[in-house]
Design an enzyme around this catalytic site. Structure first.
Site, PDB file in Angstrom:
ATOM      1  N   HIS A 180      -0.860 -10.813  -5.308  1.00  0.00           N
ATOM      2  CA  HIS A 180       0.546 -10.442  -5.110  1.00  0.00           C
ATOM      3  C   HIS A 180       1.505 -11.418  -5.793  1.00  0.00           C
ATOM      4  O   HIS A 180       2.478 -11.014  -6.416  1.00  0.00           O
ATOM      5  CB  HIS A 180       0.878 -10.385  -3.619  1.00  0.00           C
ATOM      6  N   HIS A 238       0.828  -1.210   0.000  1.00  0.00           N
ATOM      7  CA  HIS A 238       0.000   0.000   0.000  1.00  0.00           C
ATOM      8  C   HIS A 238       0.868   1.269   0.000  1.00  0.00           C
ATOM      9  O   HIS A 238       0.554   2.241  -0.679  1.00  0.00           O
ATOM     10  CB  HIS A 238      -0.961   0.001   1.193  1.00  0.00           C
ATOM     11  N   HIS A 242      -9.423  -1.883  -4.920  1.00  0.00           N
ATOM     12  CA  HIS A 242      -8.312  -2.237  -4.039  1.00  0.00           C
ATOM     13  C   HIS A 242      -7.343  -3.181  -4.746  1.00  0.00           C
ATOM     14  O   HIS A 242      -6.127  -3.115  -4.517  1.00  0.00           O
ATOM     15  CB  HIS A 242      -8.769  -2.838  -2.704  1.00  0.00           C
TER      16      HIS A 242
HETATM   17 ZN    ZN Z   1      -3.966  -4.591  -0.328  1.00  0.00          ZN
END
Ligand code: ZN
Length: 311
Positions: A272, A82, A245
């Site tokens: 990810h 983030h 997000h």
């Molecule tokens: Zn995240």
């Protein structure tokens, strides 16, 4: 010339780690041209520097975690995505991040607090050309089959745009916009992406806590969803906050390349791990990319030369 950027002054934040639940302090400091973004574990007897690079990523199971050279036994910093996303959204090239624990604080679960911090410190232009990784060839990675299929792709594009599709097969998520796109050149990262929070399902929480994960998680830093609905009383910040997000995460995951990309990114249900594999696949093929600078700002993609919002 399109210039590199760092912070004008030092800024600090205090919070808890989402997974560790530990209190942690961050100090963000200006860095010289071509430093890149470097985390420094200042809680260890000897401070350890962890430069952010595609190959310093050592774990992508719950969040993006880095260590020197990607060594899993070395000191690490987890949940960097983030903060990295905010740095990408503001076009910051060079930064030191002093940290007093092994996890970046989750703050409100989005990157909005990081954007606020970085903007409060001010952005400084540096006397060095900003280098971009220009994607020259389409690169794609896939995982799973049928209902478990996920993929992510980078294609040549004069700019930086992202498109993400999720499919959770859950009533609360499926009712929202599950496909969303964002163009970094719009300069609207702060407004359109930064406020999107991470999310979690109550059915997963017990199992994760038993494994020592999400110990710092709460409705103050995540959207929490039971079998039917969003439990946060304030509801969602965007109609398509879940998909947004995922774009916020992808921007952070891809920024570990050390340079901003010139590319179109598309993903279906990725995360990810797939984002890091995509980056490694791209960078392993020297014919798929090149470093470029813009001596003449008018040749840069639309929106990239403006100082304030992005890049
Ligand atoms: Zn995240």
């Amino acid at each position: 010339m399109l210039q590199q950027r760092t912070l004008k002054s030092i800024t600090r934040a205090v919070g808890v780690g989402l997974h560790s639940g530990q209190r942690v302090e961050l100090t963000l400091r200006p860095a010289a041209p071509d430093t890149g973004i470097v985390f420094r574990r200042v809680d260890l007897p000897q401070p350890v520097d962890i430069p952010v690079r595609f190959d310093s990523v050592c774990d992508t199971r719950m969040a993006s975690t880095i260590s020197p050279g990607g060594d899993p036994g070395a000191p690490k910093v987890q949940t960097i995505e983030h903060l990295m996303s905010a740095c990408s959204g503001l076009g910051l090239d060079n930064l030191y991040v002093d940290i007093t624990a092994d996890e970046v604080p989750i703050l409100d679960g989005s990157s909005a607090s990081f954007v606020f911090l970085l903007q409060s410190a001010g952005i400084e232009l540096q006397n060095a050309p900003k280098r971009f990784i220009k994607v020259k060839k389409t690169v794609e990675v896939r995982e799973g089959e049928g209902a478990r299929l996920m993929w992510a792709r980078l294609e040549p594009h004069h700019g930086y745009k992202l498109s993400f599709q999720i499919d959770f097969n859950h009533p609360a998520v499926d009712a929202t916009g599950q496909e969303t796109t964002f163009d970094m050149g719009s300069g609207r990262y702060k407004q359109e992406i930064a406020r999107a929070r991470t999310f979690g399902f109550t059915k997963d929480v017990e199992a994760m806590r038993a494994r020592g994960l999400t110990l710092g998680g709460s409705m103050d830093n995540a959207i929490v969803i039971d079998d039917y609905r969003v439990l946060n009383s304030e509801g969602l910040r965007y109609d398509d906050e879940f998909a947004k997000h995922k774009i916020l995460d992808a921007i952070g995951d891809l920024y570990v390349a050390g340079r901003p990309l010139l590319a179109a990114y598309t993903s279906y249900k990725g995360g990810h791990a797939l984002n890091n594999r995509l980056l490694r696949t791209l960078l392993a093929d020297a014919s798929a990319w090149e470093l470029v600078t813009f001596e003449d700002e008018s040749l840069a993609p639309t929106g990239f030369a403006e100082l304030a919002p992005a890049w």
